[in-house]
Design a protein around this motif. Structure first.
Motif, PDB file in Angstrom:
ATOM      1  N   GLN A   1       1.072  -1.586   0.228  1.00 37.28           N
ATOM      2  CA  GLN A   1      -0.012   0.069  -0.069  1.00 37.28           C
ATOM      3  C   GLN A   1       0.874   1.267   0.046  1.00 37.28           C
ATOM      4  OE1 GLN A   1      -2.440  -0.012   3.161  1.00 37.28           O
ATOM      5  NE2 GLN A   1      -3.914   2.173   2.331  1.00 37.28           N
ATOM      6  N   GLY A   2       2.113   0.976   0.624  1.00 34.96           N
ATOM      7  CA  GLY A   2       2.700   2.605   0.316  1.00 34.96           C
ATOM      8  C   GLY A   2       3.563   1.995  -0.040  1.00 34.96           C
ATOM      9  N   PHE A   3       3.909   1.606  -0.947  1.00 34.13           N
ATOM     10  CA  PHE A   3       5.094   1.266  -2.053  1.00 34.13           C
ATOM     11  C   PHE A   3       6.120   1.246  -1.626  1.00 34.13           C
ATOM     12  CE2 PHE A   3       7.912   2.524  -5.594  1.00 34.13           C
ATOM     13  CZ  PHE A   3       6.939   1.955  -6.781  1.00 34.13           C
ATOM     14  N   GLY A   4       6.830   0.788  -0.092  1.00 31.47           N
ATOM     15  CA  GLY A   4       7.465  -0.013   0.491  1.00 31.47           C
ATOM     16  C   GLY A   4       8.466   1.320   0.883  1.00 31.47           C
ATOM     17  N   ARG A   5       7.320   2.844   0.747  1.00 28.73           N
ATOM     18  CA  ARG A   5       8.268   4.188   1.685  1.00 28.73           C
ATOM     19  C   ARG A   5       7.802   4.434   2.388  1.00 28.73           C
ATOM     20  NH1 ARG A   5       7.799   7.194  -4.488  1.00 28.73           N
ATOM     21  NH2 ARG A   5       9.234   6.138  -5.708  1.00 28.73           N
ATOM     22  N   ARG A   6       7.337   3.667   3.961  1.00 28.67           N
ATOM     23  CA  ARG A   6       7.194   3.943   5.473  1.00 28.67           C
ATOM     24  C   ARG A   6       7.857   3.014   5.741  1.00 28.67           C
ATOM     25  NH1 ARG A   6       0.655   2.823   4.816  1.00 28.67           N
ATOM     26  NH2 ARG A   6       1.337   0.740   4.204  1.00 28.67           N
ATOM     27  N   ASN A   7       8.260   3.659   7.324  1.00 37.07           N
ATOM     28  CA  ASN A   7       9.430   2.796   8.151  1.00 37.07           C
ATOM     29  C   ASN A   7       9.223   1.760   8.692  1.00 37.07           C
ATOM     30  OD1 ASN A   7      11.325   4.473   6.553  1.00 37.07           O
ATOM     31  ND2 ASN A   7      11.266   6.570   8.629  1.00 37.07           N
ATOM     32  N   MET A   8       9.502   0.914   8.861  1.00 35.18           N
ATOM     33  CA  MET A   8       9.364   0.231   9.985  1.00 35.18           C
ATOM     34  C   MET A   8       9.737  -0.810  10.561  1.00 35.18           C
ATOM     35  SD  MET A   8       6.530  -2.566   7.102  1.00 35.18           S
ATOM     36  CE  MET A   8       5.560  -1.866   6.840  1.00 35.18           C
ATOM     37  N   ASP A   9       9.439  -0.610  11.395  1.00 37.10           N
ATOM     38  CA  ASP A   9      10.435  -1.174  13.160  1.00 37.10           C
ATOM     39  C   ASP A   9      10.097  -2.739  13.239  1.00 37.10           C
ATOM     40  OD1 ASP A   9      12.085  -1.718  14.991  1.00 37.10           O
ATOM     41  OD2 ASP A   9      10.582  -0.392  16.575  1.00 37.10           O
ATOM     42  N   LEU A  10      10.766  -3.974  12.489  1.00 34.26           N
ATOM     43  CA  LEU A  10      10.250  -4.888  12.212  1.00 34.26           C
ATOM     44  C   LEU A  10      10.824  -5.274  13.078  1.00 34.26           C
ATOM     45  CD1 LEU A  10       9.700  -6.431   8.237  1.00 34.26           C
ATOM     46  CD2 LEU A  10       8.336  -5.699   9.942  1.00 34.26           C
ATOM     47  N   ALA A  11      10.778  -6.903  13.574  1.00 37.39           N
ATOM     48  CA  ALA A  11      11.997  -7.498  14.505  1.00 37.39           C
ATOM     49  C   ALA A  11      12.605  -8.439  13.434  1.00 37.39           C
ATOM     50  CB  ALA A  11      10.019  -8.979  14.727  1.00 37.39           C
ATOM     51  N   SER A  12      13.549  -8.534  14.453  1.00 37.95           N
ATOM     52  CA  SER A  12      14.996  -9.229  13.569  1.00 37.95           C
ATOM     53  C   SER A  12      14.129 -10.412  13.452  1.00 37.95           C
ATOM     54  CB  SER A  12      15.956  -9.576  14.358  1.00 37.95           C
ATOM     55  OG  SER A  12      16.760  -8.318  14.604  1.00 37.95           O
ATOM     56  N   ALA A  13      13.634 -11.901  13.385  1.00 33.60           N
ATOM     57  CA  ALA A  13      13.664 -12.488  12.589  1.00 33.60           C
ATOM     58  C   ALA A  13      12.491 -12.049  11.413  1.00 33.60           C
ATOM     59  CB  ALA A  13      12.834 -13.127  13.878  1.00 33.60           C
ATOM     60  N   ASP A  14      11.586 -11.693  11.702  1.00 34.25           N
ATOM     61  CA  ASP A  14      10.588 -11.107  10.437  1.00 34.25           C
ATOM     62  C   ASP A  14      11.480 -11.006   9.294  1.00 34.25           C
ATOM     63  OD1 ASP A  14       8.528 -11.960  12.317  1.00 34.25           O
ATOM     64  OD2 ASP A  14       8.349  -9.459  12.826  1.00 34.25           O
ATOM     65  N   LEU A  15      12.517  -9.627   9.384  1.00 34.79           N
ATOM     66  CA  LEU A  15      13.509  -8.951   8.696  1.00 34.79           C
ATOM     67  C   LEU A  15      14.095 -10.050   7.772  1.00 34.79           C
ATOM     68  CD1 LEU A  15      13.453  -6.524   6.946  1.00 34.79           C
ATOM     69  CD2 LEU A  15      15.251  -6.004   8.642  1.00 34.79           C
ATOM     70  N   VAL A  16      14.874 -10.294   8.706  1.00 35.55           N
ATOM     71  CA  VAL A  16      15.660 -11.496   8.000  1.00 35.55           C
ATOM     72  C   VAL A  16      14.308 -12.699   7.362  1.00 35.55           C
ATOM     73  CG1 VAL A  16      17.524 -13.626   8.247  1.00 35.55           C
ATOM     74  CG2 VAL A  16      17.151 -11.199   9.569  1.00 35.55           C
ATOM     75  N   ALA A  17      13.950 -13.337   7.269  1.00 37.77           N
ATOM     76  CA  ALA A  17      13.050 -13.906   7.041  1.00 37.77           C
ATOM     77  C   ALA A  17      12.099 -13.694   5.505  1.00 37.77           C
ATOM     78  CB  ALA A  17      11.760 -14.509   7.926  1.00 37.77           C
ATOM     79  N   ASP A  18      12.026 -12.058   6.092  1.00 40.24           N
ATOM     80  CA  ASP A  18      11.364 -11.299   4.474  1.00 40.24           C
ATOM     81  C   ASP A  18      12.303 -11.150   3.615  1.00 40.24           C
ATOM     82  OD1 ASP A  18       8.980 -11.374   6.042  1.00 40.24           O
ATOM     83  OD2 ASP A  18       9.175  -9.235   5.986  1.00 40.24           O
ATOM     84  N   VAL A  19      13.269 -10.602   3.878  1.00 38.81           N
ATOM     85  CA  VAL A  19      14.759 -10.687   3.106  1.00 38.81           C
ATOM     86  C   VAL A  19      14.691 -12.558   2.177  1.00 38.81           C
ATOM     87  CG1 VAL A  19      16.650 -10.193   2.235  1.00 38.81           C
ATOM     88  CG2 VAL A  19      15.101  -9.079   3.697  1.00 38.81           C
TER      89      VAL A  19
END
Length: 252
Positions: free
Chosen positions: A69-87
């Motif tokens: 929805q935000g075209f990836g331009r909104r800052n997000m404070d994701l948990a490390s486990a989530d960010l690692v898995a997302d990438v």
């Protein structure tokens, strides 16, 4: 001398069209292909991958926060486990699709808010670095020239490609002028082309305050989604080639 030109591609979604991938792929040497988290649908992503493979353009995973929805331009404070898995998920998915059209993912370039955040946020930066290493430690990371991320990633054993932006103004310290400030985005194709010629030849750009800023980069991003993007990209490539500078991907 040589330099890489890259562009963010594969960002169309359904009936919504973003840029002209086919035309841009005739100009650039590396394609940062969306992975579906900020933009791009499977059919469009696959089409862009196929077009890149046909032209011999190197492919990179343009990973993002999960923010369609935000075209990836909104800052997000994701948990490390989530960010690692997302990438890991995004790079793996794009790699699988790339294999079906005879090409491979050779590098990772984060998108938007993720790109800007990890340039200086060590915790999220190390999460992205860990994810890349988990998928394939031979993948290169494209990072903002002069940012702390460059040192963190190199220290972790990744190959890092420092990146400059053709259509963005720079501060006297060699950092990007915030998009919120007047004059942050440049629109004159001829001026931009000469700026990039100076960057490649001298490692400097004229800062927004008139001073000279040092920016050493191995790749130049030419955005494909702004007004006059193709004209600007063509002007940059033409100016460089006229001066004897080859356009060549760093991922060769």
């Amino acid at each position: 001398m040589h330099i890489d030109l890259n562009s963010d591609l594969g960002e169309s979604f359904g009936a919504w069209s973003m840029g002209n991938d086919a035309a841009m792929l005739d100009i650039v040497s590396s394609a940062n292909v969306a992975c579906g988290f900020h933009a791009g649908d499977p059919a469009g992503i696959l089409q862009t991958l196929k077009a890149a493979a046909e032209r011999g353009v190197a492919v990179g995973a343009h990973v993002s926060y999960p923010d369609l929805q935000g075209f990836g331009r909104r800052n997000m404070d994701l948990a490390s486990a989530d960010l690692v898995a997302d990438v890991i998920y995004q790079v793996s998915a794009l790699s699988g699709m790339a294999a079906t059209v005879g090409t491979t993912v050779r590098y990772v370039k984060p998108h938007g808010a993720l790109y800007n955040t990890i340039a200086s946020d060590e915790r999220q930066a190390r999460d992205v670095i860990a994810a890349i290493r988990a998928v394939n430690p031979e993948l290169a990371l494209v990072a903002l020239a002069g940012s702390p991320l460059v040192g963190w990633a190199r220290g972790a054993g990744l190959r890092v490609i420092a990146e400059a932006f053709a259509d963005r103004a720079y501060t006297a310290q060699g950092t990007l002028v915030s998009r919120r400030e007047k004059g942050a985005v440049l629109h004159d194709a001829a001026d931009v082309a000469q700026r990039m010629l100076r960057l490649v030849r001298e490692g400097t750009v004229l800062a927004i305050d008139g001073s000279v800023a040092r920016v050493e980069a191995q790749s130049i991003c030419v955005h494909g989604d702004s007004d006059g993007a193709l004209e600007m990209a063509r002007a940059v490539r033409a100016a460089l080639e006229r001066d004897g500078i080859a356009i060549r991907t760093f991922a060769a």
